[in-house]
Write a protein that holds these residues in place. Structure first.
Motif, PDB file in Angstrom:
ATOM      1  N   ASP A   1       0.787  -1.237   0.000  1.00 62.66           N
ATOM      2  CA  ASP A   1       0.000   0.000   0.000  1.00 62.66           C
ATOM      3  C   ASP A   1       0.819   1.287   0.000  1.00 62.66           C
ATOM      4  O   ASP A   1       0.282   2.356  -0.275  1.00 62.66           O
ATOM      5  N   ILE A   2       2.098   1.224   0.301  1.00 61.14           N
ATOM      6  CA  ILE A   2       2.909   2.436   0.376  1.00 61.14           C
ATOM      7  C   ILE A   2       3.165   3.048  -1.002  1.00 61.14           C
ATOM      8  O   ILE A   2       3.424   4.226  -1.131  1.00 61.14           O
ATOM      9  N   TYR A   3       3.049   2.257  -2.052  1.00 62.48           N
ATOM     10  CA  TYR A   3       3.330   2.740  -3.407  1.00 62.48           C
ATOM     11  C   TYR A   3       2.168   3.572  -3.943  1.00 62.48           C
ATOM     12  O   TYR A   3       1.019   3.381  -3.555  1.00 62.48           O
ATOM     13  N   PRO A   4       2.464   4.498  -4.870  1.00 64.13           N
ATOM     14  CA  PRO A   4       1.395   5.324  -5.448  1.00 64.13           C
ATOM     15  C   PRO A   4       0.459   4.494  -6.331  1.00 64.13           C
ATOM     16  O   PRO A   4       0.763   3.355  -6.681  1.00 64.13           O
ATOM     17  N   ASN A   5      -0.651   5.069  -6.686  1.00 66.77           N
ATOM     18  CA  ASN A   5      -1.645   4.394  -7.518  1.00 66.77           C
ATOM     19  C   ASN A   5      -1.290   4.540  -8.993  1.00 66.77           C
ATOM     20  O   ASN A   5      -1.917   5.292  -9.725  1.00 66.77           O
ATOM     21  N   TRP A   6      -0.278   3.806  -9.420  1.00 70.46           N
ATOM     22  CA  TRP A   6       0.107   3.760 -10.826  1.00 70.46           C
ATOM     23  C   TRP A   6      -0.480   2.492 -11.423  1.00 70.46           C
ATOM     24  O   TRP A   6      -0.610   1.465 -10.749  1.00 70.46           O
ATOM     25  N   SER A   7      -0.796   2.538 -12.702  1.00 71.62           N
ATOM     26  CA  SER A   7      -1.403   1.371 -13.351  1.00 71.62           C
ATOM     27  C   SER A   7      -0.460   0.176 -13.402  1.00 71.62           C
ATOM     28  O   SER A   7      -0.914  -0.954 -13.551  1.00 71.62           O
ATOM     29  N   ILE A   8       0.838   0.377 -13.247  1.00 69.78           N
ATOM     30  CA  ILE A   8       1.795  -0.734 -13.288  1.00 69.78           C
ATOM     31  C   ILE A   8       1.971  -1.404 -11.931  1.00 69.78           C
ATOM     32  O   ILE A   8       2.641  -2.426 -11.833  1.00 69.78           O
ATOM     33  N   PHE A   9       1.386  -0.831 -10.869  1.00 72.45           N
ATOM     34  CA  PHE A   9       1.511  -1.407  -9.537  1.00 72.45           C
ATOM     35  C   PHE A   9       0.234  -2.147  -9.171  1.00 72.45           C
ATOM     36  O   PHE A   9      -0.857  -1.580  -9.202  1.00 72.45           O
ATOM     37  N   VAL A  10       0.380  -3.403  -8.808  1.00 66.73           N
ATOM     38  CA  VAL A  10      -0.741  -4.200  -8.323  1.00 66.73           C
ATOM     39  C   VAL A  10      -0.527  -4.377  -6.832  1.00 66.73           C
ATOM     40  O   VAL A  10       0.415  -5.039  -6.396  1.00 66.73           O
ATOM     41  N   LYS A  11      -1.389  -3.746  -6.053  1.00 68.31           N
ATOM     42  CA  LYS A  11      -1.241  -3.754  -4.596  1.00 68.31           C
ATOM     43  C   LYS A  11      -1.992  -4.923  -3.965  1.00 68.31           C
ATOM     44  O   LYS A  11      -2.956  -5.434  -4.527  1.00 68.31           O
ATOM     45  N   THR A  12      -1.542  -5.272  -2.782  1.00 70.87           N
ATOM     46  CA  THR A  12      -2.198  -6.312  -2.009  1.00 70.87           C
ATOM     47  C   THR A  12      -3.577  -5.818  -1.580  1.00 70.87           C
ATOM     48  O   THR A  12      -3.736  -4.645  -1.241  1.00 70.87           O
ATOM     49  N   ILE A  13      -4.548  -6.695  -1.572  1.00 76.32           N
ATOM     50  CA  ILE A  13      -5.878  -6.360  -1.079  1.00 76.32           C
ATOM     51  C   ILE A  13      -5.795  -6.382   0.447  1.00 76.32           C
ATOM     52  O   ILE A  13      -5.479  -7.418   1.037  1.00 76.32           O
ATOM     53  N   PRO A  14      -6.058  -5.239   1.129  1.00 79.99           N
ATOM     54  CA  PRO A  14      -5.827  -5.161   2.571  1.00 79.99           C
ATOM     55  C   PRO A  14      -6.649  -6.152   3.404  1.00 79.99           C
ATOM     56  O   PRO A  14      -6.124  -6.807   4.280  1.00 79.99           O
ATOM     57  N   ARG A  15      -7.922  -6.255   3.156  1.00 81.91           N
ATOM     58  CA  ARG A  15      -8.786  -7.176   3.886  1.00 81.91           C
ATOM     59  C   ARG A  15      -9.646  -7.930   2.869  1.00 81.91           C
ATOM     60  O   ARG A  15     -10.799  -7.570   2.634  1.00 81.91           O
ATOM     61  N   PRO A  16      -9.068  -8.967   2.287  1.00 82.42           N
ATOM     62  CA  PRO A  16      -9.793  -9.669   1.217  1.00 82.42           C
ATOM     63  C   PRO A  16     -11.033 -10.402   1.747  1.00 82.42           C
ATOM     64  O   PRO A  16     -10.975 -11.083   2.763  1.00 82.42           O
TER      65      PRO A  16
END
Length: 149
Positions: free
Chosen positions: A60-75
């Motif tokens: 989650d620390i990374y910006p919202n760029w289309s190349i970044f796939v972030k972990t789902i915090p509470r799936p």
């Protein structure tokens, strides 16, 4: 950056404990190029959708760029939990690759505060090159690391 087969593709080296994810993002040449919208050509299909740009698994620390796939915090739900488990497992590849570097080369495992940044960078580059040569020559070896945990 490292792939599941332990091949190290990119490294950004600075003084120990002086860099965190955001500092690396701001300073690494590869991310500067990505921020300008330039990427290596990668073609793949997911659920019938064609993509021509790679992606990076991040937290989650990374910006919202289309190349970044972030972990789902509470799936919630089986599919999201499965995706999160697999993504977190894949993100461990870099930690696993660095663990193998430490296992193979004692100089990487020891204290480094006595070296200047250029010497440290040269040592790491040589160890990574030798590591990749071993992977290329012998393939992925079992070093006892479980990246599925």
């Amino acid at each position: 950056m490292a792939s599941q087969d332990l091949w190290i593709w990119h490294v950004f080296i600075g003084m120990p404990e002086s860099l965190n994810d955001i500092n690396v993002l701001d300073q690494s040449p590869i991310f500067v190029v990505l921020a300008e919208g330039h990427t290596a050509p990668v073609n793949y299909t997911i659920n019938g959708h064609e993509y021509a740009m790679g992606y990076y698994l991040t937290d989650d620390i990374y910006p919202n760029w289309s190349i970044f796939v972030k972990t789902i915090p509470r799936p919630l739900g089986a599919k999201r939990k499965y995706f999160t488990r697999k993504q977190e497992s894949a993100r461990k590849d870099i930690e696993r690759a660095f663990g193998v570097l430490q296992f193979l080369f004692a100089i990487v495992h020891g204290p480094v505060r006595y070296w200047d940044e250029e010497t440290l960078a040269n040592i790491m580059k040589v160890c990574i090159i030798m590591h990749n040569m071993i992977i290329e020559d012998e393939g992925v070896m079992n070093f006892g690391f479980d990246h599925e945990r």
